[in-house]
Scaffold this motif. Sequence first.
Motif, PDB file in Angstrom:
ATOM      1  N   PRO A 168       0.829  -1.208   0.000  1.00  9.11           N
ATOM      2  CA  PRO A 168       0.000   0.000   0.000  1.00  9.11           C
ATOM      3  C   PRO A 168       0.862   1.256   0.000  1.00  9.11           C
ATOM      4  CG  PRO A 168      -0.063  -1.097   2.125  1.00  9.11           C
ATOM      5  CD  PRO A 168       0.615  -2.028   1.192  1.00  9.11           C
ATOM      6  N   GLU A 169       0.300   2.348  -0.492  1.00  8.38           N
ATOM      7  CA  GLU A 169       1.067   3.588  -0.643  1.00  8.38           C
ATOM      8  C   GLU A 169       1.672   4.044   0.684  1.00  8.38           C
ATOM      9  OE1 GLU A 169       0.433   8.174  -2.313  1.00  8.38           O
ATOM     10  OE2 GLU A 169      -1.090   6.633  -2.622  1.00  8.38           O
ATOM     11  N   ARG A 170       0.939   3.894   1.765  1.00  9.89           N
ATOM     12  CA  ARG A 170       1.436   4.258   3.094  1.00  9.89           C
ATOM     13  C   ARG A 170       1.655   3.003   3.926  1.00  9.89           C
ATOM     14  NH1 ARG A 170      -2.561   8.221   5.795  1.00  9.89           N
ATOM     15  NH2 ARG A 170      -0.884   8.238   7.370  1.00  9.89           N
ATOM     16  N   GLY A 171       2.247   2.003   3.280  1.00 10.05           N
ATOM     17  CA  GLY A 171       2.442   0.727   3.951  1.00 10.05           C
ATOM     18  C   GLY A 171       3.557   0.759   4.985  1.00 10.05           C
ATOM     19  N   LEU A 210       7.588   1.089   4.148  1.00  8.69           N
ATOM     20  CA  LEU A 210       7.958   0.245   3.024  1.00  8.69           C
ATOM     21  C   LEU A 210       8.383   1.113   1.847  1.00  8.69           C
ATOM     22  CD1 LEU A 210       5.371  -2.676   3.054  1.00  8.69           C
ATOM     23  CD2 LEU A 210       7.842  -2.839   3.288  1.00  8.69           C
ATOM     24  N   ASP A 211       9.580   1.672   1.961  1.00 10.22           N
ATOM     25  CA  ASP A 211      10.126   2.486   0.877  1.00 10.22           C
ATOM     26  C   ASP A 211      10.689   1.637  -0.242  1.00 10.22           C
ATOM     27  OD1 ASP A 211       9.535   4.796   2.343  1.00 10.22           O
ATOM     28  OD2 ASP A 211      11.433   4.682   3.421  1.00 10.22           O
ATOM     29  N   ALA A 212      11.011   0.389   0.080  1.00 10.05           N
ATOM     30  CA  ALA A 212      11.548  -0.534  -0.916  1.00 10.05           C
ATOM     31  C   ALA A 212      10.791  -1.853  -0.823  1.00 10.05           C
ATOM     32  CB  ALA A 212      13.039  -0.769  -0.692  1.00 10.05           C
ATOM     33  N   ASN A 238      -1.553  -0.957   6.578  1.00 12.76           N
ATOM     34  CA  ASN A 238      -1.830   0.410   6.152  1.00 12.76           C
ATOM     35  C   ASN A 238      -1.600   1.348   7.330  1.00 12.76           C
ATOM     36  OD1 ASN A 238      -2.692  -0.154   3.470  1.00 12.76           O
ATOM     37  ND2 ASN A 238      -4.697  -0.761   4.217  1.00 12.76           N
ATOM     38  N   ASP A 239      -0.861   2.396   7.100  1.00 15.87           N
ATOM     39  CA  ASP A 239      -0.580   3.331   8.187  1.00 15.87           C
ATOM     40  C   ASP A 239      -1.815   4.136   8.572  1.00 15.87           C
ATOM     41  OD1 ASP A 239       1.151   4.553  10.065  1.00 15.87           O
ATOM     42  OD2 ASP A 239       1.326   6.307   8.778  1.00 15.87           O
ATOM     43  N   GLY A 240      -2.782   4.228   7.676  1.00 18.45           N
ATOM     44  CA  GLY A 240      -3.973   5.018   7.947  1.00 18.45           C
ATOM     45  C   GLY A 240      -5.023   4.259   8.733  1.00 18.45           C
ATOM     46  N   ALA A 243      -5.384  -1.506   8.570  1.00 18.86           N
ATOM     47  CA  ALA A 243      -5.687  -2.826   8.021  1.00 18.86           C
ATOM     48  C   ALA A 243      -4.388  -3.556   7.667  1.00 18.86           C
ATOM     49  CB  ALA A 243      -6.561  -2.692   6.783  1.00 18.86           C
ATOM     50  N   VAL A 244      -4.295  -4.823   8.042  1.00 11.98           N
ATOM     51  CA  VAL A 244      -3.138  -5.654   7.718  1.00 11.98           C
ATOM     52  C   VAL A 244      -3.403  -6.342   6.385  1.00 11.98           C
ATOM     53  CG1 VAL A 244      -1.705  -7.590   8.467  1.00 11.98           C
ATOM     54  CG2 VAL A 244      -2.630  -5.996  10.166  1.00 11.98           C
ATOM     55  N   VAL A 245      -2.461  -6.210   5.442  1.00  8.95           N
ATOM     56  CA  VAL A 245      -2.677  -6.703   4.084  1.00  8.95           C
ATOM     57  C   VAL A 245      -1.772  -7.869   3.705  1.00  8.95           C
ATOM     58  CG1 VAL A 245      -3.545  -4.464   3.318  1.00  8.95           C
ATOM     59  CG2 VAL A 245      -1.101  -4.983   3.088  1.00  8.95           C
TER      60      VAL A 245
END
Length: 257
Positions: A168-171, A210-212, A238-240, A243-245
């Motif tokens: 996710p984008e903010r993972g 998760l930048d990489a 998700n940092d928002g 939710a765990v993905v």
Amino acid sequence: MTDASSTGANRARLPGSQAQDVAPPNGGFAVVEMFTSQGCSSCPPAEEVLTEIERDARMRGQPVFALGFHVDYWDDLGWPDRFADAAYTARQEAYARAFGTGRLYTPQMVVNGTVEFVGSDRRRAATAIASGLTSATTTPLTLSVQDYAAGTGAGQRVVLGYETERPPERGVLNVAIVERGLESEIARGENAGRTLRQDNVVRAFTSLGLDAERAQVELQAPPDLDPRQATVVGYVQNDGDKAVVAAAAVDLSAVAG
């Protein structure tokens, strides 16, 4: 190197395990976080539930990952929990904000970052876990222990490699070392006079953005950690909305000898 990988969620097979692997084909999983304290008289029954959840999942080969976070706000009420950490209290506070409740309590169980309830509620736990196992995931996660050193008085060093796709984008990647079979004699507080046996206790924990999609993360575990009873659990969140993905785990026993 010990590796654990799949298309969504995974657990390293225990040596000699005869349990049939019934991991869901859709990559479903359940990350079960318990916020608890040795100073809370309501917590031992909930921790028994967490032990049963993890033990049953191991026997069935299911991707269910149990983590017991010992909070520190009970420490001034009669008994300082040797496993408590202010960082774990802060994690529970973050969930309270995400859920909009604004309150902390023990024992609290959180499944896949989205459902919370009293930790001793077996029925709610079973329902939430079953839902997680039947939900499809699109974020694979692979973990491998790249290096392990028992160390001396400074503690034990674990270097974990991870690889994921489509985070996710903010993972955020959370990584914990959990230990089973721990016993503590409680001298004061609500559990005074009891010997508590606790499993899945978080002994080390870190979170990183998760930048990489592929990198390493290092954890420093306490000197008294028994690697034969320890597992490294990683899960993408998700940092928002929390939710765990994705989730995965690998047992330290395979690399510690």
